[in-house]
Write an enzyme that holds these catalytic residues in place. Structure first.
Site, PDB file in Angstrom:
ATOM      1  N   CYS A 157       0.799  -1.210   0.000  1.00 21.05           N
ATOM      2  CA  CYS A 157       0.000   0.000   0.000  1.00 21.05           C
ATOM      3  C   CYS A 157       0.833   1.260   0.000  1.00 21.05           C
ATOM      4  O   CYS A 157       2.049   1.241   0.018  1.00 21.05           O
ATOM      5  CB  CYS A 157      -0.883   0.023   1.251  1.00 21.05           C
ATOM      6  SG  CYS A 157      -1.247  -1.594   1.932  1.00 21.05           S
ATOM      7  N   ASN A 204       1.496  -0.887   5.721  1.00 18.00           N
ATOM      8  CA  ASN A 204       1.946  -1.099   4.348  1.00 18.00           C
ATOM      9  C   ASN A 204       2.997  -2.194   4.387  1.00 18.00           C
ATOM     10  O   ASN A 204       4.103  -1.982   4.862  1.00 18.00           O
ATOM     11  CB  ASN A 204       2.551   0.204   3.794  1.00 18.00           C
ATOM     12  CG  ASN A 204       3.269  -0.011   2.468  1.00 18.00           C
ATOM     13  OD1 ASN A 204       3.113  -1.043   1.831  1.00 18.00           O
ATOM     14  ND2 ASN A 204       4.061   0.951   2.057  1.00 18.00           N
ATOM     15  N   GLY A 205       2.648  -3.376   3.947  1.00 18.39           N
ATOM     16  CA  GLY A 205       3.621  -4.454   3.961  1.00 18.39           C
ATOM     17  C   GLY A 205       2.979  -5.816   4.022  1.00 18.39           C
ATOM     18  O   GLY A 205       1.815  -5.995   3.670  1.00 18.39           O
ATOM     19  N   MET A 239      21.461 -27.985 -13.221  1.00 20.55           N
ATOM     20  CA  MET A 239      20.254 -28.464 -13.886  1.00 20.55           C
ATOM     21  C   MET A 239      19.099 -28.386 -12.889  1.00 20.55           C
ATOM     22  O   MET A 239      19.086 -27.522 -12.034  1.00 20.55           O
ATOM     23  CB  MET A 239      20.455 -29.868 -14.460  1.00 20.55           C
ATOM     24  CG  MET A 239      21.519 -29.915 -15.544  1.00 20.55           C
ATOM     25  SD  MET A 239      21.383 -28.596 -16.809  1.00 20.55           S
ATOM     26  CE  MET A 239      19.871 -29.037 -17.624  1.00 20.55           C
ATOM     27  N   GLU A 254      19.565 -13.653 -17.663  1.00 18.29           N
ATOM     28  CA  GLU A 254      20.129 -12.515 -16.928  1.00 18.29           C
ATOM     29  C   GLU A 254      21.589 -12.358 -17.296  1.00 18.29           C
ATOM     30  O   GLU A 254      22.428 -13.125 -16.853  1.00 18.29           O
ATOM     31  CB  GLU A 254      19.975 -12.759 -15.428  1.00 18.29           C
ATOM     32  CG  GLU A 254      20.592 -11.681 -14.572  1.00 18.29           C
ATOM     33  CD  GLU A 254      20.513 -11.981 -13.084  1.00 18.29           C
ATOM     34  OE1 GLU A 254      20.724 -11.063 -12.297  1.00 18.29           O
ATOM     35  OE2 GLU A 254      20.238 -13.133 -12.724  1.00 18.29           O
ATOM     36  N   LYS A 311      15.417 -22.412  -8.047  1.00 14.99           N
ATOM     37  CA  LYS A 311      15.856 -21.765  -6.789  1.00 14.99           C
ATOM     38  C   LYS A 311      15.006 -20.538  -6.501  1.00 14.99           C
ATOM     39  O   LYS A 311      15.518 -19.427  -6.429  1.00 14.99           O
ATOM     40  CB  LYS A 311      17.334 -21.401  -6.866  1.00 14.99           C
ATOM     41  CG  LYS A 311      17.728 -20.680  -8.149  1.00 14.99           C
ATOM     42  CD  LYS A 311      19.227 -20.430  -8.194  1.00 14.99           C
ATOM     43  CE  LYS A 311      19.621 -19.943  -9.581  1.00 14.99           C
ATOM     44  NZ  LYS A 311      21.059 -19.811  -9.759  1.00 14.99           N
ATOM     45  N   CYS A 337      23.452 -30.670 -25.737  1.00 11.75           N
ATOM     46  CA  CYS A 337      23.727 -30.993 -24.325  1.00 11.75           C
ATOM     47  C   CYS A 337      23.606 -32.498 -24.092  1.00 11.75           C
ATOM     48  O   CYS A 337      22.671 -33.138 -24.579  1.00 11.75           O
ATOM     49  CB  CYS A 337      22.748 -30.240 -23.428  1.00 11.75           C
ATOM     50  SG  CYS A 337      22.751 -30.768 -21.710  1.00 11.75           S
ATOM     51  N   CYS A 360      27.424 -28.236 -15.169  1.00 14.73           N
ATOM     52  CA  CYS A 360      27.381 -26.859 -15.681  1.00 14.73           C
ATOM     53  C   CYS A 360      28.123 -25.895 -14.762  1.00 14.73           C
ATOM     54  O   CYS A 360      28.774 -24.958 -15.216  1.00 14.73           O
ATOM     55  CB  CYS A 360      25.938 -26.378 -15.817  1.00 14.73           C
ATOM     56  SG  CYS A 360      24.818 -27.522 -16.609  1.00 14.73           S
ATOM     57  N   CYS A 362      31.847 -28.276 -19.107  1.00 17.52           N
ATOM     58  CA  CYS A 362      30.909 -28.983 -19.979  1.00 17.52           C
ATOM     59  C   CYS A 362      31.648 -29.630 -21.149  1.00 17.52           C
ATOM     60  O   CYS A 362      32.338 -28.947 -21.910  1.00 17.52           O
ATOM     61  CB  CYS A 362      29.859 -27.998 -20.504  1.00 17.52           C
ATOM     62  SG  CYS A 362      28.747 -28.733 -21.709  1.00 17.52           S
TER      63      CYS A 362
END
Length: 1684
Positions: A113, A344-345, A645, A1065, A1133, A1298, A1304, A1309
């Site tokens: 909020c 707020n939270g 993996m 990323e 994860k 692969c 990895c 690899c």
């Protein structure tokens, strides 16, 4: 009083009446008036008339009346014997079966909020305060949410004092006569809509008041304008009325409020059984305050309630609140403010908090209730929101005599451990002889104790000296009468309500605000010359004459501000908490009663022989993988093992192999509604401490409450457990946990569990404060298997809760069945306070003593560790892992995690859950107790079988092995796929399909099959494969985790098909964004490392990912995307950041990520600008701003409650929502994360799809799903469950070459798919055509299934769960799985999937940037690279200003190609994300102030923020920009004349910055650039800073303890080049901002230079700026290339 500059809000501690430099001398320490002790407290700071204040300058001494606080009224302390008797009678009548909090109820309500308050310090009521609150509320509309009708707000509201004049006018008109203000209570009531039910409800209310002896004076229908209410809100709208009652038997305000509280509780109880019970709600019932709220947008609140428009509605204060609920069908009562708080939270520990509150109901007693405690129970409601329950707990404490400030300090404590400045803020010790001469002593600290502290201390003794010090009235004040003692005292009494929270509170006499320990909600405050204080989530919410503003600041983590309306004084954090902490001798009580468990050395030899160890390991379900990959790895390295993996084995319930009980549990994690915490870089707010022993009555304060044992960690060794067992105060009881199968398995486990619970019950009733559940035995018996310890702990925990005994004892598990961090988390989450993992420790000892280990250490192939060190390493790894598990749910304290049940269950039936895990979600049912007993026995018998091998079995749960557990990605599957795609062979693909069809049940969808009542149709009538493949996407695999070859081959393949690849990323090389035109024979000089290319190919990723690390995110990267994906969580994860090992950060990868080669890169958990739903909405807004043509997707991971989250994301204006399953892949992740977090996408997708439909939001968003997709069957299943698009991750890598080596994370690899090593990348076998072939085969498979089922296109089956049915298949473990939820339906979307996918990109609506870009001169300057100067006004509702302009420039010129200049000056208060994504050539000046995220992602240009010329405050002391500025910046310069908030320059890669003060976590995760701070900083400076430099002025020697020294070196500015760099930046700062602070430094350069510290990470140590060995360089040559 001392005005230490140590305090984060020291500005507040100056006088109203005198400038800081002109204060009058104090008169006396103590003064009395009519027997009341008087003490001083100081007010707020204003600009000095002559000189800037000196450090340590005092303000004037104002006399302030101290309230008696919890000493209560005369009524409250009379008749104590009667009270005691009544209390005992009451407790005997109390309900012994409290209702356990249910996760289903809790996850259906999430919210965040915008909030604020306005308070007139002269306590003058006015209508202007109300008007201003409504104005401020409407300026925070963007922080709220709207329903599907875009008109029904999630909630907004206002709390004020009661407008007596308004009500008296009404009363006169009604002939009632004016109200007696002292004795009248006003209730704001939501009643049932139905007239008959409304009358029934009013009758119950009237009768309840009369029975309590209150006179009902009248009912007033509240005037409202229904025409402005949204459709959904109108459907749920209650009948709103006010009730006026006269309280005749009480005279004191506190007693009147308490009587009204009792009445409300009695009414709630009386109405609970009525059909209309859920429709009755008291917004407020008070003699002091009233709440007007509703399911309304903030801008219409004042129009809806006509009262708020009345000139005679006057109040001296107002709290306002705008709610953003992720659930789109919120109810009117859930709007805020609540009765005491505006929140707020998100409270992440709410399930545990509710369970513990219910557990302590039997023990809560206070004289003020006069024996009526039973009538005010329960104290929590699982069906209410977290905010409502926190409000309820705070209200209980306050009505029991605590102040609001004390209640919140108990419930939401600050992070007082590991706090470098806390002991400066709260002096360490104080000696005072009350009747002799006053003596003040500061042990090893400099400073002055405030006289108010002495007065407050004396006051405590003066009230009742003999009770505190029976031997004498003359007292020596104890060693630690400080705030830390207060927190230590209550830590064992009340588990923190943990989570991000900005809390505003008022009881009508006090109004205030406090922030949670992490400071993850913005809170700014300011004060004007006319004595009005404002607190708000944002600045700029009200038009303000800056010359009248005398102070500006912000609440930092854990801080509080409080306004006493009766005295007109403001107390900042330090003063508020001192006053509370000095009300009792907490230090004395803690020192005398709280006992610490002393560490005991680890055993130095094994207890069992090798055969005994093996037998125990076999009996309790250990495998060789568990021992070698987990226990031994942790013992050797002191950290959790990393793997890669994903988790591609079956869920435990559908596996053909036995699993231990923990494997049925998945950890919950934070996403969207609340942030994960960063245990690696921000661990200072976290703690694993836990208290053992009885938790007594929290409503009464005394020394006995502190009688507990404190553990520094929940991981005990054998010696520490023995110490606990010898503690006479705890009266420990050991309860064996074995069950007897001599009479058969059926019923044996249940029978023994009930006996165990009875034994626990008896032990606690006999005074035991410690129950040790133990499966330790000298000799294991074949017929007495060990009960799964998690089952035993959960059963005892739940039993004691239901019998009102849980607060009387702690549970410790002494068990062999615990070796992984996940196991510890489960045990603690279901009630254990500590665990002794005796078999895991024995295994560590055995490993260290083995010949193999000894030889490896002797040969130098393994670091040498002693036997004690091996065990210590193991425990350290467990502790780090526990912190990580807590952190991903956003929980800071283990004491709050204990019993919080932050798990979901997959595969256990109702009887198991109800017995041991009551309240947890188990959505697919599963094993019964008898089936669980059989699975337990299947391990146990191995310990006694002659056939059992003499070594542990390898179950193959982690790594694939022949004969082990089935893995979805196995060598046979990859070989068959390689053959099919490389040979382009349909018959080979058919063999691959057959392999998948014949596999064991591996995922939930394998339990389902297609059905249709239609006749098959010819394949030619089905939509073509070329159309279907456009719905396909590949996973977000970063360039860095995988090789350039793999990344580019996948992108090219998807672009050929018209599908979408995902950058992951890590950014992207701009060379990939243009089509290839130079291909000859499959090769291109542009991309020489690839083969199989064609002219026209492009290697760009259509989806470009924005993750928490912001690696590679530049304006040009964003401007060149078709879609922008915000990665909230990753299937392998969830709740954690990413990690790229240093050996994978090649020079090329480092260049793309703006980092250093060879330096490991860690992404923070997702909490910097996506830590709440409104902040995610802001990031979505930012991305739509910079690239209005790109759809924005949000990546979530399946878990219970994801439908609620998805609704919030849809309302946040996302275009796409991606649901990932727990089985997604990863380049590197801890094993426990891969294995034990996240849920199956089948459930997550179903819940998201159905919740979106129910809330009318499904048409707003494309639903995409991924996780373990391998075939057309998977695509069809996902479509039928509601998905529009389909993601392929691991299988796409397999198709390009692969071989699933699963290494990895090692950079080794063998086929170059996931390596950055040149020689391995050269082996990459893939070509884009292979992946094209694969996806076309999958699309053809989909076509075949559609034809067989009789459908022409995917559109026809999406969401049609009626064409699925359960397969007739027999599972090994249970036949009790229930997939009805997946097969259920709540209807279909109004649009087809194609219509949803083809809709336009969601718009930000009209924005200021459109006006800027419409200016012909601006357009001309951009088009022709000219110089232009412009000025304009800006308001806080103008968000992400300049972002769209930057996007236009970046699209045309790239990140550094624009040669023109856009010089734009803004005046006013800028909204969030001001000047985000700036590019070179953009020079932006803001005269005023800004909110959070200033300069986010800027890549160049210049940004100047300075206050207006004529301010009433000192600029360098004022907070002028918000939190998380410069997040992910990759260039440019920023100069701020004033202070910044928390996390300044987080993940800065190359920007230069000068600022005059910051909050906590400055320079966090920095990888380049330069930051200069000319003032104070908060804690944890430079955490995770691997590149760049920081220069920080330290005028009072307080910096060193605030620096995180894990990486950076701290040195004076000794290199001449560094000195010149610093000076040139300060000179630029002074020139651009007119900074008086900077000017003073330059004038006295030789004095100030030695006061600067330089923070240098290892990668910068040899640069000329940091190393004095370089020769002097001319200042004009100084650059920042060294920080690049």
């Amino acid at each position: 009083m001392s005005l230490h500059s140590f305090s984060p809000t020291s500005q507040l501690l100056h006088s109203n009446a005198f400038p800081a430099a002109q204060f009058p001398p104090p008169t006396s320490v103590l003064a009395t008036n009519k027997g009341i002790l008087l003490a001083d407290f100081v007010g707020l700071y204003r600009k000095p008339r002559r000189a800037r204040p000196r450090v340590g300058a005092s303000g004037d001494r104002r006399v302030h009346k101290l309230s008696s606080g919890k000493f209560g009224t005369i009524n409250a302390v009379l008749g104590l014997d009667r009270v005691k008797e009544a209390a005992e009678r009451s407790s005997s009548r109390s309900n012994s079966n409290p209702e356990v909090a249910n996760l289903d109820d809790i996850i259906s309500e999430r919210g965040a909020c915008g909030v604020g308050f306005i308070a007139n310090l002269d306590n003058k009521a006015s209508h202007k305060v109300v008007q201003d609150a409504l104005t401020a509320l409407s300026c925070m509309e963007h922080r709220g949410g709207c329903g599907a009708d875009n008109d029904s707000g999630d909630g907004s509201g206002l709390m004020t004092s009661i407008p007596w004049d308004l009500f008296n006018n009404w009363a006169e008109e009604q002939g009632i006569g004016s109200f007696d203000r002292l004795h009248t209570g006003v209730g704001m009531v939501f009643l049932p809509q139905d007239d008959v039910l409304m009358k029934e409800a009013k009758t119950v209310i009237d009768n309840s008041f009369k029975q309590e002896g209150l006179e009902v004076l009248g009912w007033r229908p509240v005037p409202v304008d229904i025409s402005i209410v949204g459709y959904y809100a109108k459907r749920a709208m209650p009948n709103i009325q006010q009730v006026f009652v006269r309280v005749v038997k009480e005279e004191n305000t506190d007693d009147i409020e308490r009587e009204l509280y009792i009445c409300r509780k009695l009414i709630e109880r009386a109405s609970k059984s009525e059909t209309w019970g859920n429709e009755l709600y008291f917004c407020s019932l008070s003699n002091q305050t009233i709440v007007y709220k509703g399911m309304l947008r903030s801008e219409v609140l004042g129009k809806f309630y006509l009262d708020l428009q009345s000139d005679i509605y006057e109040s001296p204060f107002a709290i306002y609140h705008r709610r953003y609920s992720t659930n789109t069908s919120p109810r009117w009562p859930l709007a805020q403010p609540m009765r005491l708080l505006g929140h707020n939270g998100e409270i992440n520990t709410i399930q545990g908090n509710l369970n513990w509150m219910q557990s302590r109901e039997a023990s809560l007693k206070s004289p003020v209730w006069r024996g009526r405690e039973n009538e005010i129970r329960p104290f929590g409601n699982p069906k209410a929101s977290d905010s409502a329950n926190l409000d309820s707990a705070a209200e209980l404490l306050q009505r029991s005599g605590r102040s609001a400030e004390e209640a919140l300090m108990i419930l939401v404590p600050e992070a007082y451990k590991n706090h470098p400045t806390l002991m400066i803020k709260y002096p360490e010790c104080l000696n005072l002889n009350l009747f002799g001469s006053a003596k003040v002593h500061l042990s090893s600290l400099s400073g002055v104790i405030s006289l108010s502290m002495i007065a407050a201390c004396a006051f405590v003794c003066w009230l009742n000296p003999s009770s505190l010090y029976p031997s004498s009235c003359t007292c020596i004040f104890f060693k630690s009468i400080i705030v830390v003692d207060f927190y230590n005292y209550y830590k064992g009494q009340m588990e923190a309500w943990d989570g991000p929270a900005l809390l505003l509170f008022s009881d009508g006499k006090t109004v205030g605000a406090c922030l949670d320990r992490n400071g993850l909600r913005p809170a700014r405050y300011w004060r004007t010359i006319d004595n009005v204080v404002y607190v708000a989530s944002e600045v700029g919410v009200l038009p303000m004459d800056e010359s009248k503003v005398v102070m500006k600041g912000r609440l930092g983590p854990g801080m509080m501000i409080s306004v006493d309306l009766t005295s007109g004084q403001v107390f900042e954090n330090t003063e508020v908490k001192k006053r509370v902490a000095l009300s009792n001798p907490y230090g004395k009580w803690v020192n005398e009663n709280l006992r610490s468990l002393k560490p005991v050395n680890f055993l130095s030899a094994t207890v069992m022989d090798n055969e005994g160890i093996l037998r125990n390991q076999q009996a309790y379900g250990y495998s060789s993988e568990d021992v070698q990959m987990i226990i031994e790895s942790m013992a050797a390295q002191a950290k959790e093992p990393t793997f890669c993996m994903g988790d591609d084995i079956p869920l435990a319930a559908i596996s053909q192999r036995p699993h231990i009980l923990y494997d049925y549990f998945k950890q919950r994690f934070a996403q969207v509604t609340n942030p994960a915490i960063d245990p690696l870089r921000e661990g200072l707010v976290m703690s694993l401490e836990v208290n053992i022993g009885k938790r007594r009555n929290i409503l009464e304060v005394g020394p006995d409450n502190a009688s507990q044992v404190i553990l520094s960690s929940p991981v005990l060794n054998e010696g520490e457990l023995e110490s606990l067992l010898k503690d006479p105060h705890l009266k420990p009881q050991v309860l064996p946990t074995f069950f007897d199968i001599r009479k058969g398995i059926e019923g044996s486990l249940e029978k023994r569990l009930k006996k165990l619970c009875e034994a626990a019950d008896e032990a606690v009733r006999n005074g035991s404060q410690l129950l040790v559940l133990s499966d330790r035995s000298d000799e294991l018996e074949p017929t007495r298997p060990g009960i799964p310890i998690l089952l035993a702990v959960g059963a005892v925990h739940q039993h004691l809760i239901q019998n009102g005994l849980r607060m009387s004892a702690s549970i410790v598990a002494d068990t062999a069945q615990c070796f992984s961090t996940h196991h510890f988390a489960c045990l603690i989450g279901y009630g254990a306070s500590a665990v002794c993992p005796y078999l895991a420790l024995e295994t560590c000892r055995q490993w260290r003593l083995s010949n193999k280990t000894v030889n490896l250490m002797r040969n130098g192939k393994m670091p040498t560790v002693t036997i004690e060190q091996a065990q210590k390493n193991y425990c350290k790894a467990v502790q780090s892992g526990l912190l990580k598990i807590l952190s991903k749910m956003g929980i800071s304290l283990l004491s709050s995690y204990c019993g919080a049940q932050i798990f979901e269950i997959y595969g256990l039936g109702k009887e198991v859950v109800d017995l041991s895990f009551c309240g947890s979600v188990s959505s697919i049912g599963g094993l019964t107790l008898d089936e669980l007993a059989r699975e337990t026995l299947s391990f146990w018998v191995k310990a006694f079988s002659e056939d059992t091998a003499k070594r542990l079995e390898n179950f193959g749960f982690i790594q694939f092995r022949p004969g082990g557990e089935y893995h979805g990605n196995n060598p046979e599957m990859s070989k068959l796929l390689h053959k099919a795609v490389r040979e382009k062979s349909e018959s080979a693909f058919s063999v691959y399909q057959q392999h998948l069809a014949n596999r064991p049940v591996n995922v939930l969808r394998d339990l389902l099959e297609f059905k249709s009542d239609r006749s098959p149709i010819p394949l030619g009538k089905v939509e073509p494969a070329s159309s279907i493949v456009q719905r396909f996407c590949t996973g977000g695999m970063s360039l860095g985790a995988i090789s350039r070859e793999t990344h580019e081959a996948i992108s090219i393949a998807m672009n050929r098909l018209g599908g979408k690849s995902n950058s992951g990323e890590g950014g992207e090389d701009p060379i990939r964004w243009n089509p290839l035109t130079d291909v000859v024979d499959g090769y291109s000089p542009t991309l020489p490392h690839l083969k199989g290319l064609q002219n026209g190919d492009t290697a760009t990723s259509a989806i470009k990912q924005v993750a928490s690390g912001r690696f590679g995110v530049t304006p040009t990267f964003l401007a060149n995307a078709d879609q922008l994906e915000i990665k909230i969580a990753q299937g392998a994860k969830p709740g954690e950041g990413g990690q790229l090992p240093g050996k994978k950060v090649s020079a090329y990868i480092a260049r793309l990520r703006n980092s250093k080669p060879g330096v490991p890169l860690i992404s923070p958990p997702p909490h910097h600008d996506i830590y709440s739903i409104e902040d995610l909405a802001q990031l979505i807004f930012d991305l739509h701003q910079v690239n209005p043509k790109a759809k924005v997707s949000v990546k979530l991971v399946a878990e219970a409650g994801i439908g609620t989250v998805a609704s919030g994301v849809a309302k946040g204006n996302a275009d796409v929502i991606q649901i990932s399953g727990h089985d997604g892949g990863t380049g590197a992740s801890p094993i426990s994360s891969i294995k034990h977090a996240g849920g199956p996408w089948e459930l997550g997708l179903t819940e998201s799809h159905q919740t979106l439909i129910e809330n009318g939001l499904r048409e707003r968003v494309i639903l995409r799903v991924d996780g373990g997709f391998k075939s057309g069957v998977d695509v069809m299943m996902a479509a039928i469950m509601g998905a529009d698009e389909y993601g392929f991750g691991s299988v796409a890598m397999i198709a390009t070459g692969c071989v699933m080596a699963r290494i990895c994370h090692t950079n080794n690899c063998p086929v170059g798919v996931a390596s950055q090593r040149e020689e391995l990348r050269a082996r990459f076998p893939g070509v884009p055509g292979d992946l094209v072939n694969y996806f076309l085969y999958v699309a053809e498979e989909v076509r075949g299934i559609l034809a067989q089922l009789g459908f022409e296109k995917l559109d026809d089956v999406i969401g049609r769960t009626d064409i699925l049915r359960p397969r007739d298949i027999s599972l090994v473990k249970t036949q009790h799985l229930d997939l009805s939820y997946i097969l259920s339906s709540v209807g279909m979307p109004k649009w087809s999937s194609t219509e949803i996918r083809n809709q336009d990109v969601h718009s930000n609506g009209p924005v200021l940037d459109d006006t800027i870009l419409a200016d012909p001169e601006i357009c001309d300057a951009i088009e022709n690279e000219k110089v232009v100067n412009k000025s304009m006004k800006i308001y806080n509702v103008d968000r992400a200003v300049c972002g769209r302009v930057a996007g236009v420039v970046a699209k045309k010129y790239g990140d550094s190609g624009f040669a023109g200049q856009l010089n734009i000056t803004f005046t006013g208060s800028a909204g969030q994300s001001f000047s985000c994504f700036l590019t070179p050539g953009m020079n932006i000046r803001l005269i005023g102030e800004a909110n959070d995220y200033v300069g986010k992602g800027m890549a160049g240009g210049e940004l100047i923020v300075t206050p207006v010329e004529d301010t009433g405050f000192v600029p360098e002391d004022a907070t002028i920009v918000g939190n998380t500025c410069l997040y992910g910046a990759t260039g440019g310069q920023i100069f701020v004349r004033g202070k910044a908030g928390e996390r300044f320059a987080v993940r800065n890669s190359l920007a230069q910055a000068v600022v005059e003060g910051t909050g906590d976590h400055c320079c966090e995760y920095m990888t380049g650039g330069c930051v200069v701070v000319l003032g104070k900083v908060g804690r944890n400076v430079a955490a995770g800073m691997t590149g760049g430099l920081a220069y920080i002025l330290d005028e009072d020697d307080t910096l060193i303890p605030k620096v995180n020294k894990e990486i950076v070196k701290i040195q004076r500015v000794i290199a001449p080049v560094g000195q010149m760099q610093l000076k040139s930046l300060i000179e630029a700062h002074v020139e651009k901002t007119g900074s008086s602070k900077g000017s003073g430094i330059l004038k006295d350069w030789d004095t100030y230079l030695p006061l600067f510290w330089q923070l240098v990470p290892p990668s910068e140590e040899d640069t000329p700026e940091a190393s004095p060995e370089f020769e002097t360089t001319d200042a004009s040559q100084v650059t920042l290339q060294s920080a690049a």
